[in-house]
Design a protein around this motif. Structure first.
Motif, PDB file in Angstrom:
ATOM      1  N   PRO A 136      34.962  -3.651  38.252  1.00  0.00           N
ATOM      2  CA  PRO A 136      35.501  -4.241  39.668  1.00  0.00           C
ATOM      3  C   PRO A 136      36.915  -3.417  39.790  1.00  0.00           C
ATOM      4  O   PRO A 136      37.510  -2.979  38.756  1.00  0.00           O
ATOM      5  N   GLY A 180      40.490  -2.586  42.215  1.00  0.00           N
ATOM      6  CA  GLY A 180      41.268  -2.977  43.365  1.00  0.00           C
ATOM      7  C   GLY A 180      41.949  -1.696  43.974  1.00  0.00           C
ATOM      8  O   GLY A 180      41.579  -0.555  44.275  1.00  0.00           O
ATOM      9  N   SER A 181      43.320  -1.685  43.980  1.00  0.00           N
ATOM     10  CA  SER A 181      44.272  -0.423  44.318  1.00  0.00           C
ATOM     11  C   SER A 181      44.570   0.498  43.381  1.00  0.00           C
ATOM     12  O   SER A 181      45.206   1.402  43.712  1.00  0.00           O
ATOM     13  N   CYS A 182      43.946   0.423  42.218  1.00  0.00           N
ATOM     14  CA  CYS A 182      44.144   1.308  41.104  1.00  0.00           C
ATOM     15  C   CYS A 182      45.746   1.504  40.962  1.00  0.00           C
ATOM     16  O   CYS A 182      46.360   2.608  40.537  1.00  0.00           O
ATOM     17  N   ARG A 183      46.458   0.207  40.751  1.00  0.00           N
ATOM     18  CA  ARG A 183      47.819   0.250  40.685  1.00  0.00           C
ATOM     19  C   ARG A 183      48.035  -0.213  39.147  1.00  0.00           C
ATOM     20  O   ARG A 183      49.368  -0.343  38.839  1.00  0.00           O
ATOM     21  N   SER A 184      46.994  -0.371  38.457  1.00  0.00           N
ATOM     22  CA  SER A 184      47.194  -0.458  36.962  1.00  0.00           C
ATOM     23  C   SER A 184      47.235   0.889  36.333  1.00  0.00           C
ATOM     24  O   SER A 184      47.052   1.854  36.890  1.00  0.00           O
ATOM     25  N   ALA A 205      42.312   0.767  32.546  1.00  0.00           N
ATOM     26  CA  ALA A 205      41.924  -0.642  32.680  1.00  0.00           C
ATOM     27  C   ALA A 205      41.187  -0.729  34.099  1.00  0.00           C
ATOM     28  O   ALA A 205      40.193  -1.458  34.232  1.00  0.00           O
ATOM     29  N   GLY A 258      56.113  -5.629  40.953  1.00  0.00           N
ATOM     30  CA  GLY A 258      57.041  -4.859  41.539  1.00  0.00           C
ATOM     31  C   GLY A 258      56.626  -3.808  42.776  1.00  0.00           C
ATOM     32  O   GLY A 258      57.355  -2.803  42.872  1.00  0.00           O
ATOM     33  N   THR A 263      45.858  -5.561  44.903  1.00  0.00           N
ATOM     34  CA  THR A 263      45.054  -6.396  45.489  1.00  0.00           C
ATOM     35  C   THR A 263      45.170  -7.783  44.662  1.00  0.00           C
ATOM     36  O   THR A 263      45.640  -7.939  43.680  1.00  0.00           O
ATOM     37  N   GLY A 316      42.972  -7.657  41.523  1.00  0.00           N
ATOM     38  CA  GLY A 316      43.637  -6.887  40.680  1.00  0.00           C
ATOM     39  C   GLY A 316      44.810  -7.952  39.962  1.00  0.00           C
ATOM     40  O   GLY A 316      45.090  -7.791  38.666  1.00  0.00           O
ATOM     41  N   HIS A 332      52.817 -11.026  36.374  1.00  0.00           N
ATOM     42  CA  HIS A 332      54.167 -11.706  36.372  1.00  0.00           C
ATOM     43  C   HIS A 332      54.937 -11.138  37.237  1.00  0.00           C
ATOM     44  O   HIS A 332      55.007 -10.029  37.351  1.00  0.00           O
ATOM     45  N   MET A 353      40.941  -8.673  33.023  1.00  0.00           N
ATOM     46  CA  MET A 353      40.796  -7.341  33.164  1.00  0.00           C
ATOM     47  C   MET A 353      39.529  -7.157  33.789  1.00  0.00           C
ATOM     48  O   MET A 353      39.004  -5.831  33.509  1.00  0.00           O
ATOM     49  N   VAL A 413      35.787 -11.339  40.904  1.00  0.00           N
ATOM     50  CA  VAL A 413      36.521 -12.121  41.839  1.00  0.00           C
ATOM     51  C   VAL A 413      36.339 -11.808  43.224  1.00  0.00           C
ATOM     52  O   VAL A 413      36.541 -10.709  43.790  1.00  0.00           O
ATOM     53  N   TYR A 437      51.224  -4.667  27.252  1.00  0.00           N
ATOM     54  CA  TYR A 437      50.378  -5.318  28.602  1.00  0.00           C
ATOM     55  C   TYR A 437      49.129  -4.312  28.837  1.00  0.00           C
ATOM     56  O   TYR A 437      49.339  -3.235  29.180  1.00  0.00           O
TER      57      TYR A 437
HETATM   58  C1  FAD Z   1      55.178   0.114  40.661  1.00  0.00           C
HETATM   59  C2  FAD Z   1      54.443  -0.837  40.114  1.00  0.00           C
HETATM   60  C3  FAD Z   1      54.831  -1.968  39.622  1.00  0.00           C
HETATM   61  C4  FAD Z   1      54.276  -3.064  38.906  1.00  0.00           C
HETATM   62  N1  FAD Z   1      55.087  -4.007  38.529  1.00  0.00           N
HETATM   63  C5  FAD Z   1      54.151  -5.371  38.032  1.00  0.00           C
HETATM   64  C6  FAD Z   1      54.889  -6.415  37.530  1.00  0.00           C
HETATM   65  O1  FAD Z   1      56.067  -6.555  37.987  1.00  0.00           O
HETATM   66  N2  FAD Z   1      53.998  -7.188  36.915  1.00  0.00           N
HETATM   67  C7  FAD Z   1      52.978  -7.177  36.682  1.00  0.00           C
HETATM   68  O2  FAD Z   1      52.512  -8.174  36.076  1.00  0.00           O
HETATM   69  N3  FAD Z   1      52.375  -5.897  36.784  1.00  0.00           N
HETATM   70  C8  FAD Z   1      52.936  -5.056  37.420  1.00  0.00           C
HETATM   71  N4  FAD Z   1      52.428  -3.831  37.952  1.00  0.00           N
HETATM   72  C9  FAD Z   1      50.781  -3.746  37.438  1.00  0.00           C
HETATM   73  C10 FAD Z   1      49.941  -4.271  38.551  1.00  0.00           C
HETATM   74  O3  FAD Z   1      50.437  -5.506  39.365  1.00  0.00           O
HETATM   75  C11 FAD Z   1      48.626  -4.497  38.069  1.00  0.00           C
HETATM   76  O4  FAD Z   1      48.019  -3.717  37.204  1.00  0.00           O
HETATM   77  C12 FAD Z   1      47.580  -5.041  38.857  1.00  0.00           C
HETATM   78  O5  FAD Z   1      46.517  -5.405  38.177  1.00  0.00           O
HETATM   79  C13 FAD Z   1      46.970  -4.072  39.759  1.00  0.00           C
HETATM   80  O6  FAD Z   1      46.129  -4.366  40.762  1.00  0.00           O
HETATM   81  P1  FAD Z   1      45.266  -3.687  41.648  1.00  0.00           P
HETATM   82  O7  FAD Z   1      44.568  -4.184  42.988  1.00  0.00           O
HETATM   83  O8  FAD Z   1      45.831  -2.249  41.728  1.00  0.00           O
HETATM   84  O9  FAD Z   1      43.963  -3.464  40.473  1.00  0.00           O
HETATM   85  P2  FAD Z   1      43.344  -2.181  39.711  1.00  0.00           P
HETATM   86  O10 FAD Z   1      44.389  -1.468  39.164  1.00  0.00           O
HETATM   87  O11 FAD Z   1      42.449  -1.450  40.288  1.00  0.00           O
HETATM   88  O12 FAD Z   1      42.610  -2.935  38.593  1.00  0.00           O
HETATM   89  C14 FAD Z   1      43.092  -3.527  37.343  1.00  0.00           C
HETATM   90  C15 FAD Z   1      42.209  -4.415  36.876  1.00  0.00           C
HETATM   91  O13 FAD Z   1      41.861  -5.619  37.754  1.00  0.00           O
HETATM   92  C16 FAD Z   1      40.196  -5.821  37.771  1.00  0.00           C
HETATM   93  N5  FAD Z   1      40.061  -6.023  39.021  1.00  0.00           N
HETATM   94  C17 FAD Z   1      40.538  -5.563  40.364  1.00  0.00           C
HETATM   95  N6  FAD Z   1      39.933  -6.268  41.550  1.00  0.00           N
HETATM   96  C18 FAD Z   1      39.031  -7.141  40.594  1.00  0.00           C
HETATM   97  C19 FAD Z   1      38.279  -8.173  41.310  1.00  0.00           C
HETATM   98  N7  FAD Z   1      37.960  -8.418  42.382  1.00  0.00           N
HETATM   99  N8  FAD Z   1      37.566  -9.068  40.148  1.00  0.00           N
HETATM  100  C20 FAD Z   1      37.716  -9.007  39.109  1.00  0.00           C
HETATM  101  N9  FAD Z   1      38.727  -8.099  38.687  1.00  0.00           N
HETATM  102  C21 FAD Z   1      39.095  -7.072  39.355  1.00  0.00           C
HETATM  103  C22 FAD Z   1      39.973  -4.234  37.369  1.00  0.00           C
HETATM  104  O14 FAD Z   1      38.721  -4.346  36.786  1.00  0.00           O
HETATM  105  C23 FAD Z   1      41.149  -3.823  36.486  1.00  0.00           C
HETATM  106  O15 FAD Z   1      40.729  -4.305  35.075  1.00  0.00           O
HETATM  107  C24 FAD Z   1      52.776  -2.836  38.727  1.00  0.00           C
HETATM  108  C25 FAD Z   1      52.309  -1.581  39.102  1.00  0.00           C
HETATM  109  C26 FAD Z   1      52.907  -0.631  39.570  1.00  0.00           C
HETATM  110  C27 FAD Z   1      52.371   0.931  39.999  1.00  0.00           C
END
Ligand code: FAD
Length: 443
Positions: A39, A41-45, A49, A101, A106, A109, A116, A161, A167, A397
């Motif tokens: 799965p 989301g927005s690739c903000r990891s 991961a 932050g 999403t 994600g 946190h 992860m 979800v 993390y």
């Molecule tokens: C500028 C910045 C600041 C940040 N600050 C914080 C912070 O303060 N605290 C913190 O905890 N994190 C922080 N992060 C990290 C970010 O919040 C996490 O990495 C989060 O998981 C990103 O969500 P995403 O939608 O981009 O998911 P993605 O990066 O696309 O995926 C992350 C993980 O979620 C899984 N996933 C996504 N969608 C689903 C779904 N529907 N069902 C099951 N699994 C799924 C993916 O398989 C992957 O393992 C920050 C990131 C950035 C870029």
């Protein structure tokens, strides 16, 4: 239909070729002929991961499904972003109970990383506010899980992860607010000891706290910074016309990759120094909108390009309070001596761990910094630092990681075997896997 393209996390390292299928409906998450999938989301990891050869993007799953205003319970699809939540919640007097932050991740994600925020010491991670998850498992079956219903699946998914299944939707308890503003107190510190002391003194009083650290300073100024404390502002303290104005979209962008010479120790030193000296007094207070308080980085789109085409790593670790101050000071010292130029170094405190089998937070100090991939020595250097973190019973993390080694990961996450057992139960053929899970020996 799937499309083949290159994908990366926010750190732009690594970059992989992948077939990306977009899920528009819950049925699109069901099992098909893909042998394995992840799965997305927005690739903000930051690291790997969110990477795999075959990913299913949940971004089109954008519906808000239900809202119960008395308890602030919102049921939403996984592709709804924190920003979507804010646009719905703030005008109704609510706010996301935990936010990273940036507001672009999403809900799916955030749940998968058990994110946190600046309030972990007071409120815990997002898990504390998730009432129920609606999932689609490896065999295509649809199940609900919560603290009471399939709790093993619930606690493996929060922080898991994306490795337990999709979800599809979640029910989240929002936080009641009486204005869109934050009362901010900003304290300038002279060194790391003072930064830690002020954290300790203010934890009981403030819901939100975070410190920006000038990571290029050594010696007596090592660990100097600005601590930003915050509280939702009560309505009667707001003099503005509107109590709940939303943020507006930022127009700033980084349209191209910066050349590698642009960000060197000298330019970073200048930036860090300017940022530190933007406040003259030791302490200042202001009432500011939620957007600059929680999301200053969102002001510039695609800011990750300033580190150049080689990308960067974000190194985030937590160590228990016991020897935390000395260990974090040692980590900062080694990073400064290595001449690593980080624009953004952030220190926070975390409260007690929850039951999430792979959740990151444990009580202690957490330090996060951007590390440009300038030379081949960076990765071995960070792996060496990881040994110190293992010895201190701390951890890296996963949402930020791209380089952790299998053995260190196992030492950092003592519930790994239990996680693998739960995963085998719900996903016996390892349908869900990522570049990271393969590297770390989870799959
Ligand atoms: C500028 C910045 C600041 C940040 N600050 C914080 C912070 O303060 N605290 C913190 O905890 N994190 C922080 N992060 C990290 C970010 O919040 C996490 O990495 C989060 O998981 C990103 O969500 P995403 O939608 O981009 O998911 P993605 O990066 O696309 O995926 C992350 C993980 O979620 C899984 N996933 C996504 N969608 C689903 C779904 N529907 N069902 C099951 N699994 C799924 C993916 O398989 C992957 O393992 C920050 C990131 C950035 C870029």
């Amino acid at each position: 239909m799937a499309k083949t393209t290159t994908i990366s996390g926010w750190g732009l390292y690594p970059i992989v070729d992948a077939s990306v299928r977009r899920a528009h409906y819950r049925r699109d998450l069901g099992a098909d002929d893909e042998t394995s999938v992840l799965p997305q989301g927005s690739c903000r990891s930051y690291g790997d991961a969110c990477l795999h050869d075959r990913v299913v993007s949940t971004l089109p799953l954008k519906h808000l499904l239900d809202f119960e205003p008395k308890q602030g319970l919102l049921r939403a699809e996984a592709g709804v972003t924190i920003e979507d939540l804010i646009r719905f919640a703030v005008p109704r007097g609510f706010f996301p109970p935990v936010t990273p932050g940036t507001k672009f991740p999403t809900l799916g994600g955030c749940i998968a990383a058990d994110v946190h925020g600046k309030n972990h010491h007071a409120d815990g991670s997002i898990a504390a506010f998730v009432e129920e998850l609606e999932m689609v498992l490896a065999d295509g079956s649809q199940v609900y899980c919560s603290r009471h219903l399939l709790p093993d699946l619930f606690w493996a998914t929060l922080g898991g992860m994306g490795l337990t299944g999709f979800v599809y939707a979640a029910t989240l308890r929002l936080k009641k607010i009486s204005s869109a503003y934050i009362q901010q107190r900003s304290i300038k510190t002279a060194n790391f000891a003072e930064t830690c002391r002020i954290f300790a003194e203010t934890q009981q009083q403030y819901t939100y706290s975070v410190a920006w650290i000038d990571s290029l300073k050594k010696g007596r100024q090592l660990g100097r910074g600005l601590i930003l404390l915050g509280e939702h502002a009560p309505a009667d303290e707001i003099t503005k016309k509107e109590l709940f104005p939303l943020h507006s979209d930022s127009r700033l962008d980084v349209p191209f990759f910066f050349p590698s010479f642009a960000l060197n120790t000298w330019s970073m030193r200048a930036f860090n120094s300017l940022y530190y000296h933007r406040q003259w007094s030791h302490s200042s207070t202001a009432t500011i909108h939620y957007n600059p308080y929680f999301y200053p980085l969102d002001m510039v789109h695609r800011w990750n390009r300033i580190y150049g085409r080689k990308g960067f790593l974000q190194y985030q670790v937590v160590v228990p309070f016991a020897d935390g101050e000395e260990i974090m000071a040692d980590v900062l010292r080694r990073i400064a001596h290595r001449g690593i130029a980080s624009l953004l170094t952030v220190l926070k405190t975390l409260g007690p761990a929850n039951e999430g089998l792979l959740s990151f937070p444990i009580a202690g100090y957490t330090l996060a910094l951007d590390i440009p991939l300038t030379d081949d020595g960076i990765v071995p250097f960070l792996r060496e630092l990881n040994k110190t973190i293992v010895d201190a019973k701390g951890r890296v993390y996963l949402a930020k990681d791209a380089i952790l080694e299998k053995e260190d990961f196992a030492a950092m996450y003592p519930q790994l075997e239990e996680f693998k057992r739960v995963k085998r139960h719900y996903d016996p053929e390892q349908r869900f896997r990522s570049r990271q899970s393969d590297r770390l020996g989870i799959t």
